[in-house]
Design an enzyme around this catalytic site. Structure first.
Site, PDB file in Angstrom:
ATOM      1  CG  HIS A  69       6.985  33.204 -12.752  1.00  0.00           C
ATOM      2  ND1 HIS A  69       6.068  32.164 -12.713  1.00  0.00           N
ATOM      3  CD2 HIS A  69       8.028  32.725 -13.496  1.00  0.00           C
ATOM      4  CE1 HIS A  69       6.526  31.126 -13.405  1.00  0.00           C
ATOM      5  NE2 HIS A  69       7.716  31.438 -13.878  1.00  0.00           N
ATOM      6  CG  ASP A  77       3.354  31.488 -10.908  1.00  0.00           C
ATOM      7  OD1 ASP A  77       3.209  31.398 -12.144  1.00  0.00           O
ATOM      8  OD2 ASP A  77       4.438  31.224 -10.337  1.00  0.00           O
TER       9      ASP A  77
END
Length: 199
Positions: free
Chosen positions: A19, A92
């Site tokens: 993340h 991401d």
């Protein structure tokens, strides 16, 4: 002023997680562009400098992913600043394979909680975003629980593959600073022409 926001979570335990690849990239930009050190600035860490003649601020929200939009409040109050032309969000993306990326000038949040909050803060889907793929390349590999997957640390080989994209993504960021969406799209088109699998 151009603003490039890398999404991620603060805290040592999150540094190497999937993340946080947006943070990895803005850290890379701060290094290669030789910007000033990171400093606390409201709800974010920021680093500011020049890319050519253009002033650019790199931003790492410190609010945790689901509240990323709070870091944009200072810019929304600026006269003449527009998310459509002056903001690039780096994030991401589990929907595209590791080792690939996509630039878009607008669109939905696609289920990404950080982008959802950015969109809520801006009140529009019209802002550029650069998605860096984190989906496992092996078709047999299960992602399982999405939250567990994105908050897990990325393996060394996978992390190297992500960082291997940074030179071309730096070119894209520089083209976006100079020429806006068109410049970024041109970099993406040239890359896709060389290797269709890239995008």
């Amino acid at each position: 002023m151009k603003v490039i926001v890398g999404l991620g979570n603060p805290g040592k335990q999150y540094e190497a997680t999937r993340h946080n690849v947006g943070w990895w990239f803005v850290d890379h930009l701060a290094d290669v562009w030789r910007f000033e050190g990171w400093r606390k600035d409201g709800e974010a860490l920021t680093s500011t400098g020049l890319v050519g003649a253009d002033k650019v601020r790199l931003v790492k929200p410190q609010t945790y992913m689901n509240l990323s939009g709070a870091a944009l409040r200072p810019y929304l109050r600026r006269p003449f600043w527009s998310a459509k032309t002056d903001l690039l969000v780096v994030v991401d993306e589990v929907a595209i394979p590791l080792g690939t990326w996509r630039f878009r000038d607008q669109g939905s949040a696609g289920g990404h909680n950080g982008l959802k909050d950015i969109q809520r803060a801006l009140g529009t889907m019209e802002y550029p975003r650069l998605r860096i793929g984190i989906k496992p390349p092996q078709p047999e590999r299960e992602i399982g629980n999405l939250s567990d997957f994105v908050l897990a640390k990325m393996g060394k080989a996978e992390a190297e593959e992500v960082r291997g994209l940074f030179p071309v993504l730096t070119q894209l960021a520089e083209a976006w600073v100079r020429e806006g969406t068109k410049g970024a799209m041109d970099v993406q088109s040239r890359r896709a022409a060389r290797s269709p699998a890239e995008d």
